[in-house]
Design a protein around this motif. Structure first.
Motif, PDB file in Angstrom:
ATOM      1  N   ALA A 144       0.802  -1.071  -0.026  1.00 12.51           N
ATOM      2  CA  ALA A 144      -0.027   0.033   0.101  1.00 12.51           C
ATOM      3  C   ALA A 144       0.831   1.300   0.086  1.00 12.51           C
ATOM      4  CB  ALA A 144      -0.894  -0.030   1.082  1.00 12.51           C
ATOM      5  N   GLN A 145       1.787   1.333   0.715  1.00 11.32           N
ATOM      6  CA  GLN A 145       2.744   2.279   0.754  1.00 11.32           C
ATOM      7  C   GLN A 145       3.708   2.481  -0.447  1.00 11.32           C
ATOM      8  OE1 GLN A 145       5.496   2.501   4.479  1.00 11.32           O
ATOM      9  NE2 GLN A 145       3.812   2.499   5.913  1.00 11.32           N
ATOM     10  N   TYR A 146       4.062   1.447  -1.004  1.00  8.64           N
ATOM     11  CA  TYR A 146       4.569   1.272  -2.263  1.00  8.64           C
ATOM     12  C   TYR A 146       3.762   2.139  -3.468  1.00  8.64           C
ATOM     13  CZ  TYR A 146       7.707  -0.598  -6.122  1.00  8.64           C
ATOM     14  OH  TYR A 146       8.330  -0.595  -7.213  1.00  8.64           O
ATOM     15  N   ALA A 147       2.304   1.584  -3.538  1.00  3.13           N
ATOM     16  CA  ALA A 147       1.588   2.030  -4.334  1.00  3.13           C
ATOM     17  C   ALA A 147       1.543   3.558  -4.382  1.00  3.13           C
ATOM     18  CB  ALA A 147       0.364   1.277  -4.530  1.00  3.13           C
ATOM     19  N   GLU A 148       1.367   3.769  -2.867  1.00  2.00           N
ATOM     20  CA  GLU A 148       1.147   5.540  -2.770  1.00  2.00           C
ATOM     21  C   GLU A 148       2.424   6.328  -3.196  1.00  2.00           C
ATOM     22  OE1 GLU A 148       0.363   8.787   0.942  1.00  2.00           O
ATOM     23  OE2 GLU A 148       0.408   6.309   1.315  1.00  2.00           O
ATOM     24  N   ARG A 151       2.252   6.671  -7.152  1.00  2.00           N
ATOM     25  CA  ARG A 151       1.257   7.730  -7.372  1.00  2.00           C
ATOM     26  C   ARG A 151       1.897   9.154  -7.182  1.00  2.00           C
ATOM     27  NH1 ARG A 151      -1.272   4.866 -11.029  1.00  2.00           N
ATOM     28  NH2 ARG A 151      -2.975   3.638 -10.397  1.00  2.00           N
ATOM     29  N   THR A 152       2.545   9.214  -6.065  1.00  2.00           N
ATOM     30  CA  THR A 152       3.103  10.432  -5.765  1.00  2.00           C
ATOM     31  C   THR A 152       4.295  10.904  -6.760  1.00  2.00           C
ATOM     32  OG1 THR A 152       2.668  10.209  -3.294  1.00  2.00           O
ATOM     33  CG2 THR A 152       4.084  11.918  -3.964  1.00  2.00           C
TER      34      THR A 152
END
Length: 550
Positions: A144-148, A151-152
């Protein structure tokens, strides 16, 4: 060997000297016990080796069959459609072509990881967004943090190694499928499963079947690691026929050698032995982790690969431990100080039979603790900054903010610094110092130290009666604000930078064009492969390439 070990590590462009080089320096023509190169110590079997030896003259005398013929045999064994598979001269050849053909602007990768996933795209001018795995969480990847983070940063390609190298971190299949669903709009997702066949945390962990029906997913597999035959150089990728065909069309007709052909064609007769070898490696991994965990101050991280990632006791320096293990005990270990996101306090140790592990543990006891446990080897005052290709890239990443540079490969091999460095040593990047809550700062935190180069004017200070002489300006004790780095001036481009070609001044093509859209004339999207018509797994190995063992 003792007099030459340091020069061996300095002279190689890889992280360690080859076994051939170490054998030559050993005097007796034999190399050390290898805990460095991750391969399968139980396969091929001695009988298989004898068979290959008896055919050696024919194997090295004649041309191999075409890559299409060898690929068709492998696909028949794995129950995969040949249209969805491309075989390479090792997985590194496939990584190279994936970068040239399919990575347009930027690539995200958790670090530490396999060095070619960071080095290759930087060498071709791409921006590499490195997501730091936190030691405090055991280097586990939070998807989840990797996906965020992706995106950032606006990254267009995402890579995940499962299990990850060097820590052996594992992700379950359902979590990866959810990630692929969430990132379906990316140009490409690569799941590197080079070490997955050594995992036992899940019965069918591979996402190969998913890759064949998705438009933007590639799964990478290594045969050399699984079969214990790194020297043969063969690996394969699985994707939908459109993606696989693009890579396959660029590969040389004879990119696979006759040894690779011979091994692939003999595999169908040795499935049981291969499955047993995987089972034995998994058992050895548990035993080896148990023995290493008993050493005071040594931390062993959970692994699903055929290696263990360990942190040395406080005060121990990895290059010292590595050199002493090699010179005093003829044991080769992988010191991880030149891996981005790691440090010299970490070693990667390959899983080996118990007799070798006992020798390893005995050697570590003597090197780390002397005649008793508890007193770690002192750290060198100056350290040993070996200038391998990967280490040079690690140093340069702080200067490039994760972006590529022209001629980076040549600079890395030569250990050169940035132009205009006026003789100052390069600051070593510290990617692991980034807080877990703010992964976006990894690239910025790597480059600030170098911006205050020699000759930069210091801000004027208010005069004050100083009790001590100050013959020259000195940095203030409080941190100096660093202005954001200005892009290097360059002439306006006459046209868009071709895909895969570094832009002027080391900028990526996206920075020159001021956009992240596909280049004019480039395909707007990847074609969707048919979702039906491929066989299911019916025999060993199954379509995911996994042996059925307990």
């Amino acid at each position: 060997m003792a007099d030459n070990v340091t020069s061996l590590f300095r002279s190689t462009a890889a992280h360690s000297p080859s076994m051939a080089a170490l054998a030559r320096e050993g005097g007796d023509g034999t190399g050390p016990v290898d805990f460095c190169i991750p391969c399968n110590p139980y396969f091929p079997t001695p009988a298989m080796m004898d068979t290959m030896a008896s055919r050696l003259k024919d194997i090295i005398t004649y041309y191999p069959s075409s890559a299409d013929t060898i690929t068709a045999e492998l696909c028949n064994l794995l129950q995969l459609p040949p249209q969805a598979v491309a075989m390479g001269n090792g997985s590194t050849e496939l990584i190279t072509w994936i970068d040239h053909l399919l990575v347009r602007e930027s690539l995200a990768i958790p670090v530490p990881t396999f060095g070619r996933w960071t080095d290759q795209p930087m060498e071709t001018g791409k921006r590499v967004d490195m997501f730091p795995l936190q030691e405090s969480s055991g280097f586990a990847l939070d998807l989840a943090q990797y996906a965020e983070f992706i995106r950032t940063r606006g990254t267009r390609v995402a890579v995940i190694c499962n299990p990850n190298n060097p820590d052996g971190g594992f992700l379950h299949k359902h979590a990866l499928v959810q990630f692929m669903d969430a990132m379906a709009d990316l140009d490409l997702i690569v799941i590197d499963e080079s070490f997955l066949e050594f995992a036992d945390a899940e019965q069918e962990p591979s996402v190969v079947q998913e890759a064949m029906i998705r438009p933007n997913v590639i799964v990478l597999r290594s045969l050399g690691k699984n079969f214990g035959l790194h020297g043969i150089r063969f690996g394969y990728m699985v994707a939908n026929p459109s993606l696989a065909g693009r890579v396959r069309s660029m590969l040389p007709k004879w990119n696979l050698n006759a040894f690779a052909e011979y091994v692939v064609f003999m595999l169908k007769e040795h499935g049981a032995e291969y499955a047993q070898s995987l089972h034995q490696v998994r058992r050895d991994r548990l035993d080896m982790a148990s023995q290493l965990s008993a050493l005071p101050g040594l931390t062993v991280y959970p692994s699903q690969g055929n290696f263990l990632f360990v942190r040395l006791p406080v005060g121990a320096e990895g290059t010292v431990v590595r050199d002493r293990m090699l010179t005093e005990h003829r044991i080769l270990v992988r010191e991880c100080g030149n891996k981005i996101g790691s440090s010299s306090r970490f070693l990667r140790l390959v899983v080996r039979p118990q007799v070798d592990v006992r020798r390893l543990v005995s050697g570590l006891e003597q090197v780390l603790y002397g005649t008793r446990r508890g007193a770690a080897v002192p750290e060198l005052a100056q350290g040993t900054s070996y200038s391998s290709g990967t280490a040079a890239v690690d140093r340069l990443v702080g200067q490039t903010n994760g972006a590529g540079m022209q001629d980076l490969a040549a600079m890395a091999v030569g250990g050169g610094g940035m132009g205009g460095g006026v003789g100052m040593p390069m600051p070593v990047a510290q990617p692991m110092a980034v807080a877990a809550a703010a992964p976006m700062g990894v690239a910025a935190s790597m480059g600030t130290a170098s911006s205050m180069g020699a000759g930069m004017p210091m801000p004027a200070q208010m005069p004050a009666p100083a009790p001590m002489p100050a013959p020259a300006p000195a940095p203030a004790p409080m941190p100096m604000p660093t202005p954001p780095p200005a892009p290097a001036p360059f002439a306006p481009p006459s046209g868009p930078t071709p895909v895969g070609v570094p832009a002027r001044g080391g900028l990526t093509a996206a920075q020159v064009r001021g956009m992240t859209a596909p280049a004019p004339g480039a395909p707007q999207e990847l074609s969707q492969a048919p979702a039906t018509g491929w066989p299911n797994a019916q025999s060993w190995p199954n379509a995911a390439g996994m042996g059925q063992t307990g």
